[in-house]
Design an enzyme around this catalytic site. Structure first.
Site, PDB file in Angstrom:
ATOM      1  N   ASP A 298       7.431  19.919 -10.579  1.00  0.00           N
ATOM      2  CA  ASP A 298       6.340  19.378 -11.737  1.00  0.00           C
ATOM      3  C   ASP A 298       7.230  19.341 -12.667  1.00  0.00           C
ATOM      4  O   ASP A 298       8.134  19.528 -12.541  1.00  0.00           O
ATOM      5  CB  ASP A 298       5.486  20.917 -11.009  1.00  0.00           C
ATOM      6  CG  ASP A 298       4.037  20.544 -12.488  1.00  0.00           C
ATOM      7  OD1 ASP A 298       4.110  20.027 -12.787  1.00  0.00           O
ATOM      8  OD2 ASP A 298       2.953  21.061 -11.717  1.00  0.00           O
TER       9      ASP A 298
HETATM   10  C1  NOJ Z   1       1.516  19.371 -14.466  1.00  0.00           C
HETATM   11  C2  NOJ Z   1       0.685  20.192 -13.980  1.00  0.00           C
HETATM   12  O1  NOJ Z   1       0.554  21.500 -13.321  1.00  0.00           O
HETATM   13  C3  NOJ Z   1       0.680  19.225 -12.262  1.00  0.00           C
HETATM   14  O2  NOJ Z   1      -0.661  19.458 -11.449  1.00  0.00           O
HETATM   15  C4  NOJ Z   1       0.545  17.544 -13.399  1.00  0.00           C
HETATM   16  O3  NOJ Z   1       0.489  17.504 -12.221  1.00  0.00           O
HETATM   17  C5  NOJ Z   1       2.337  17.128 -14.157  1.00  0.00           C
HETATM   18  N1  NOJ Z   1       1.632  18.312 -15.094  1.00  0.00           N
HETATM   19  C6  NOJ Z   1       1.933  15.788 -14.886  1.00  0.00           C
HETATM   20  O4  NOJ Z   1       0.996  15.366 -15.819  1.00  0.00           O
END
Ligand code: NOJ
Length: 766
Positions: A298
């Site tokens: 993430d």
């Molecule tokens: C953080 C989020 O937790 C995730 O779900 C998302 O895909 C990413 N950022 C990218 O934006």
């Protein structure tokens, strides 16, 4: 284009020319030593330096300047240099054919090997044409419609150059305080698994090389929704039984459905950050489940292992993450800065870098990017596709099916079509941005149909609108200080005056679309601001209220349930929100949604879910003491249970029959039930099947959903619905640490919600 494409194609041609079908299905890619895809990937890998292989593992956030002036300094300049050196495997948050093409051109035409990039984006519920938030879609229990919605999102996203969505989020969530419940399918692992599969099939389609399909990503692996006290990113500490029986099933179903990517999660799980968790990624995902796609971290989650207290610096974080099986680094720059050194120092095996790079390259081949890196880059197609009418029709259908009727006394609904005086109250009724919900980065503000507009399209009645009160102060998508509340009651008198003479008052209250989502946990899940007071004041002068809720999570609204005669759960329904709500209120669509998540009476009951354990001191009907599992100031039961939802018609369940009372081994039982439409409208009903395993080696929930079917019945019509119970139905993760069926006695329940059921018993013998 560089010679790499020639080399790759040549290798394939020599090995198994006939098998090199451009129709290679994403779900049926079987890897073996003679698999031509493997050969293609290896032929590329052999040409790569260690640094280039690490580059494939590196994902950067977009830098928009690329289509304008070249970035001169700082981070953007470094990213740009890395891109030109072939040290970037993927970009996120780049949108539009023009920008995508510009970056792809650098990767393909300026780097040594010309390996194309993956372009990822959070297409969570639509790209520009927005469908209902995922929790709302889950309320439809309509897998075909959910699949269609994902397919439509994929088509629109692919037309702007994207080839990868960071969706579906398949985290099972029991805590409505957590803002991201809006992004998932609710609390049940069975329903959640079915929806995960539908969404993956919708995004990825039959052919990943087609220009209307994109990669899906099952996230967040794992346990993210179990953050303590519902606070986003908080610690997760759950036992193996919950992990295996509740958290894992939708992830496993995603692998079985052929999902090509996974994202790990920000949280620690039982002391180990998920991003650095070998058990999750190497043992379970890539080992037990044989996942052959790749795992992306993430955003910055590799680096966050420092704050977790698990890595001393970004370099050690890189070492831990790659060794644990995280293949791609989203925005930590940990891999690109340190992995090559870590290999040279002997702390990371080059074979692990090869494995990660191989997984990423393989997916690029599957997408057809090596055949045509500009497959998704056609500006004319982009113009024809984005926002096309068929998408609007599809999101309207999905929105209607997502609405849940929570209460309808005195047949206040459906509304009469003429001769009435209606007043519409609430800031959300006139809001064209809030219905888009959270996670709709590419959609433009003010593009949703408001409830006011939807109601105005029905001309037979007199309709007036009064705001009454705002929901919040500030509403910009990424403004941290978006105020949850407002205290301004200056609009009350006008609302009360307007309500006085109306036949029906329609109040649209709830959360603004940006009051749920990532980083938006709440401790109070009632109506934000002064809306509760507004509701009570209006009720005093006119109790004929239809309350339309807009919200991204279950809300605690006990007063409304006690007083207001009609309540409609309309979530955040996307671009066509107002039309969908008006059509349901006027009865042109008979509501058929069922809650995918329990609504509490009080936030203090949270986490509250239907598949709870009985405890040693379960609910007593006439308690003689306080020594049983309960609260002294609130009931145990929810306000609205999982699976609940009314229709304008009524359904009666009878004649629950089992074709035999027991089964053994690989046998099965057929369960049948008659469902009759006893009301005066045609309607749809989701018939639900639950079981209870009465005694087991690990305690089992009081009820577990194991099947459902949506039927449509005309007034007076009866249908027989059949379900099969077999070994698979009763399997769970037992005390022997494996999935198996244990013999014994079971209850089976069938009904229109998790609490309104009729039941019977059966037995399983090994
Ligand atoms: C953080 C989020 O937790 C995730 O779900 C998302 O895909 C990413 N950022 C990218 O934006």
């Amino acid at each position: 284009m560089k010679n790499l494409f020639l080399i790759a194609s040549f290798a394939v041609a020599v090995v198994v020319l006939a098998a090199c079908s451009s129709k290679m299905s994403n779900t049926s890619v079987a890897y073996s030593k003679i698999n031509p895809l493997e050969t293609k990937v290896d032929s590329v890998l052999k040409l790569m330096t260690l640094e280039e292989k690490v580059g494939q593992l590196n994902q950067y956030n977009g830098f928009w300047e690329i289509t304008g002036p070249t970035p001169k300094e700082g981070q953007a300049a470094k990213k740009y240099e890395d891109l030109k050196k072939g040290l970037v495997g993927s970009m996120l948050n780049v949108k539009g054919v023009k920008d995508v093409r510009a970056l792809q051109k650098i990767a393909v035409e300026e780097t040594r090997l010309g390996i194309p990039l993956l372009f990822g984006f959070d297409v969570i519920h639509g790209y520009k044409t927005i469908s209902p938030i995922p929790l709302a879609e889950a309320a439809s229990w309509d897998m075909a419609e959910i699949k269609k919605s994902a397919a439509m999102a994929a088509e629109e996203a692919a037309s702007v150059g994207l080839n990868w969505t960071f969706a579906p989020m398949v985290d099972i969530a029991r805590d409505a305080r957590w803002g991201r419940v809006m992004e998932g399918s609710g609390e049940d692992p069975y329903l959640g698994s079915q929806i995960a599969v539908a969404r993956i099939q919708g995004f990825q389609g039959e052919d990943l090389k087609a220009r209307n399909t994109i990669l899906a990503c099952a996230k967040h692996f794992a346990g993210y929704a179990f953050a303590e006290s519902g606070r986003d990113y908080n610690t997760v500490d759950i036992g193996e039984s919950t992990l295996q029986n509740i958290v894992f099933p939708p992830f496993k179903a995603s692998v079985e459905a052929g999902v090509r990517t996974f994202m790990n999660s920000f949280n620690e799980l039982n002391g180990i950050p998920a991003t650095g968790n070998k058990y999750l990624q190497r043992q379970i995902l890539k080992g037990d489940w044989k996942f052959d796609g790749f795992v992306v971290s993430d955003w910055g989650s590799i680096n966050e292992m420092i704050a977790h207290g698990y890595a001393k610096d970004n370099k050690q974080a890189a070492e831990i993450a790659i060794n644990a099986g995280s293949d791609m680094d989203m925005e930590s720059s940990a891999y690109i800065e340190h992995l090559a050194d870590l290999v040279k120092e002997g702390k990371v095996k080059e074979s692990d870098i090869d494995d990660a790079a191989r997984r990423i390259l393989k997916v690029k081949f599957e997408l057809g990017l090596f055949d045509n890196p500009y497959l998704y880059c056609d500006e004319n197609y982009e113009k024809e596709t984005v926002g096309k009418k068929a998408f609007h029709d599809a999101v309207l259908e999905m929105a209607k099916k997502s609405i849940v009727l929570l209460k309808n006394e005195k047949e206040l609904l459906p509304l009469k079509k003429s001769g009435q005086k209606f007043v519409l109250i609430g800031a959300l009724a006139d809001d064209k941005t809030s219905p888009l919900g959270s996670w709709r980065i590419a959609a433009d503000d003010e593009t949703a149909v408001s409830v006011l507009e939807g109601m105005q399209s029905y001309k037979g009645n007199q309709l007036s609108y009064v705001k009454g009160a705002n929901v919040a102060e500030g509403r910009t998508q990424f403004v941290w200080e978006t105020k949850i509340n407002t205290t301004d009651k200056s609009g009350f008198p006008a609302a009360i005056a307007a309500a006085k003479g109306a036949d029906v008052v329609v109040m649209v209250l709830g959360e603004h679309g940006l009051q749920s989502g990532e980083g938006r946990s709440r401790t109070d899940i009632g109506l934000p601001g002064v809306q509760q007071e507004l509701l009570e004041e209006v009720y005093k002068v006119n109790p004929n209220i239809v309350l339309v809720l807009n919200n991204g999570r279950p809300l605690a609204i006990p007063w409304a349930d006690d007083h207001v005669p009609a309540i409609v759960e309309a979530w955040q329904l996307g671009t066509q929100s107002g039309n969908a709500i008006a059509q349901v209120l006027y009865g042109d669509y008979n509501p058929s949604g069922k809650l995918p998540m329990t609504f509490p009476r009080n936030v203090g009951q949270v986490p509250i879910y239907y598949n709870y354990k009985n405890t040693g001191r379960p609910v007593m009907n006439e308690p003689e003491s306080v020594f049983w599992s309960h609260y002294i100031d609130e009931k145990n039961t929810p306000l609205y249970p999982f699976g609940y939802g009314l229709s304008y018609t009524q359904f009666e369940y009878s004649d629950l029959e089992l074709d035999q009372k027991s089964f053994s081994g690989d046998g099965s039982i057929e369960v049948s039930v008659n469902v009759k439409n006893t009301g005066k409208y045609a309607g749809k009903e989701v018939v639900q099947l639950y079981i209870r395993d009465i005694i087991a080696s690990v305690t089992r929930p009081v009820k577990e959903l194991k099947g459902f079917e949506m039927i449509e019945l005309q007034p007076n019509e009866t249908k027989k619905v059949r379900f099969i119970i077999n070994k698979k139905t009763i399997e769970f993760y037992t005390a022997q640490s494996k999935w198996e069926a244990e013999e014994g006695d079971f209850n089976v329940f069938v009904g229109g919600s998790s609490v309104k059921t009729i039941d019977a018993n059966f037995q399983y013998n090994n």
